[in-house]
Write an enzyme that holds these catalytic residues in place. Sequence first.
Site, PDB file in Angstrom:
ATOM      1  N   SER A 224      72.540  42.181  81.619  1.00 18.52           N
ATOM      2  CA  SER A 224      71.088  41.986  81.589  1.00 18.52           C
ATOM      3  C   SER A 224      70.271  43.257  81.735  1.00 18.52           C
ATOM      4  CB  SER A 224      70.664  40.986  82.661  1.00 18.52           C
ATOM      5  OG  SER A 224      70.855  39.671  82.185  1.00 18.52           O
ATOM      6  N   LYS A 227      67.669  44.151  79.091  1.00 15.22           N
ATOM      7  CA  LYS A 227      66.255  43.767  79.084  1.00 15.22           C
ATOM      8  C   LYS A 227      65.315  44.962  79.248  1.00 15.22           C
ATOM      9  CE  LYS A 227      66.983  39.009  80.706  1.00 15.22           C
ATOM     10  NZ  LYS A 227      68.455  39.001  80.922  1.00 15.22           N
ATOM     11  N   SER A 421      64.724  38.085  85.226  1.00 15.84           N
ATOM     12  CA  SER A 421      65.840  38.194  84.281  1.00 15.84           C
ATOM     13  C   SER A 421      65.877  36.965  83.388  1.00 15.84           C
ATOM     14  CB  SER A 421      67.174  38.373  85.005  1.00 15.84           C
ATOM     15  OG  SER A 421      68.119  38.953  84.140  1.00 15.84           O
TER      16      SER A 421
END
Length: 588
Positions: A224, A227, A421
Site C-alpha cells: 500500500s 498510494k 489506506s
Amino acid sequence: MGREDSHYRPERVDGRGSAGSGSGGATGRVSVPGANVPHRPSPPAGSARVGPAHHGSDPASGSARVGPPHDPTVPLNWPGAPAPIPVSPPVPPVAAAPPVPSGPPPGRPRRGRRLVAALACVLVLAVAVAGLAVLRPGPVAGWLGDDDSTGPAAATSPEPSPQAVLAGPDGNAPLPTGAGIRAALDPLVRAAALGDRVHVSVADVSTGQALYGSGQDTATVPASVTKLATGVAVLAARGTAHRIPTRAVAGANPGEVVLVGGGDPTLAVDKNGFYPGAARLDDLAAQVRDALGGTAPTKVIVDSSLFSGPVFEPGWDADIPTGGFGAAITALMTDGARKDPVQARRTAEQTNHAAERVPQPDLTAGRQFAKLLGLSGGAAQVARGTAPAATGATGTAPGAELGKVESLPMIRLVDIMISDSDNVIAEAMARQVALAKGKPGSFAGGAAATDQVLGELGLPAGEISLADGSGLSRTNRISPSLLTDLITLAGNGSHPELAAIFGGLPVGGWSGTLDERYRAAATRAGAGVVRAKTGTLSGVNAIAGTVTTADGRLLTFAVLTDRTQGSLDETRAALDRISSALAGCGCR
C-alpha cells in the site's frame, strides 16, 4: 486495533505466481521528452548497497512485468462476490507531533536531480492551495465543503480553528552524516525478521541529499505504499480543487433518466453515507424531479462506461474481492461499494475496517437512485446503457442534463486515501490520472498514466512498475529511492499541490496504521515524529515517510522488504526500529 491496509497472501512475492498485470511495466514506458532524469551517483561512502545497482529492474525478484498487458477493450467482468476497506485516525496531543518544514534552506540537488531546495511547510502546503492551513494530522473531511452529518448545532457552533500541533524544525540543525546513519542502521537492516531482501533509502528533505542506501534502487513489492505514488500523480494531473461529477441526463424516451458515473467512489445515497461530506444521490434525485417538472420518472439507466476493462486487477489474490478490503471498481458506486455503510462505520474498529461489498456497484447505485425517484417494483429495476449525446440539448430533450452533484475536492480524497489506506479510492484516483492524460479509465490506463506523470515531474519512472493504484497487486514494483525522491519533491516547495499527500500520513503512536506502533521502549523515539504510509501483504512489509532527528533535521525514509521471515508483529517492530533510530540520533 491498528488499521492496516492490505492483508493478502502473495503465493510468490516475486510476482511469478500470478496472472498478467497492467501496463506501465518494464516495456512500453512513457518517454518524457526533455525530462532530466540522470543516473544516480552512489550514496556517501559506507552506505552499503544490497542487490543490483542498476535502475528499474531486479532479476532476483522478477521485477519485469509478468503476463500480457491489460486490454482496455475487454468487457467488464462481473463476479458474483462482494468485498471492502478503511477510515479516520485520532488527533495527537498538542505539541507532540512531528515538525513541519518552515523555511527554504538552500542545499545541493540530490543525485544530480534539479529539485528546488526550498523546504516549504510540508503539511501547511498541502492545504494552503485550498485556502486552509491544516495543522493536525488526519483527514480534512470535516473541514472543507458541506457536511450536514454534524446536525443543526453546526450552524450555531462552528468548529474552532485547529490547534498548531506541528512545530517547525530547526533550520540550522546539523545534517546527519552517511557514516553516522550507517552506524545506526546497518545492524537494524540485517534483522532476521525482515528477511534477506531489505531495501532502504534515507535522504534529507531540505537538500535532497542521499544519506543512506541499501538496495535503494532495487525494484521491490511496495504493497500500500503505492498510494503515495498514486496520490502524487493524481494531484499533479487533476489539481487539489478538482471535483468528480455524478450526472443525471434525460434518456431517449420520456421519463427515462440516465445516471452517469464520473468515478466518484465516495458518492452517498443520503446523509447516512460512509464518507463525511460526500455528494449524495438524494440531492441529485431532487434536482431531477425539479428538472422533469410534470413528467414522472419511468425508468433509470446506468451509464458506467467511463471506466473500462476488468473490475478486478488480474494480479490480485483470489480472496481480495470477498476479503473486505477491495471491491469491483466501477465508474458509478456508492460508499466505496459497501453493502451497509452505517454498519461499516459502526464496526470499523472491530473489523479492522473491513466491510462487505456489493458485487455490481453501478447497478446497486442505480437501484438506489430509482427508489429515490419514487420508482418501485419492476420500474425500480435498472439496466446498463449509455447516455444520449447532449448535442446542446435543453429541458428534458434526450441528453439534456437534469442534475449534477460533485465529489469532495481532490485534496480531501487523497487525504482519506492515504490516511485510511482506502483501496477503492486509490483505484478511482488512478483512473482519474488516466482520464486526465487521455488514457482509458482502467487498471492498465491508470498504471501507464501514473508512470507518465511521475516522469513529467522529473522522477525516475524506470524505477516504478505498477499494475494498480492501491498496492493490492503483487506485481507492483517501486524502488525505495523513488519513494524518497517523491517525498522530497512533494515537500520542497517546487510543486505546492503535491504537499497534500502529507496531510493524511499516519503519525507514529497516534493515528492511522501507526496508531498502535512506536509504543515499545525500543521504538518510542519515533512516536509523534514519524509520519509514514505503511504497506502490508503476506511476506511483504513496507513503510515510507518522514522523520525528524533528535537535532531537528527532517529526513525522508523508505524501507521495503518483500521476503520477510518473522511474524507480522516482529516484522513491524523491526521496521519501526529503523525509523526510530533515525528519530533518536543526530547520526553525525
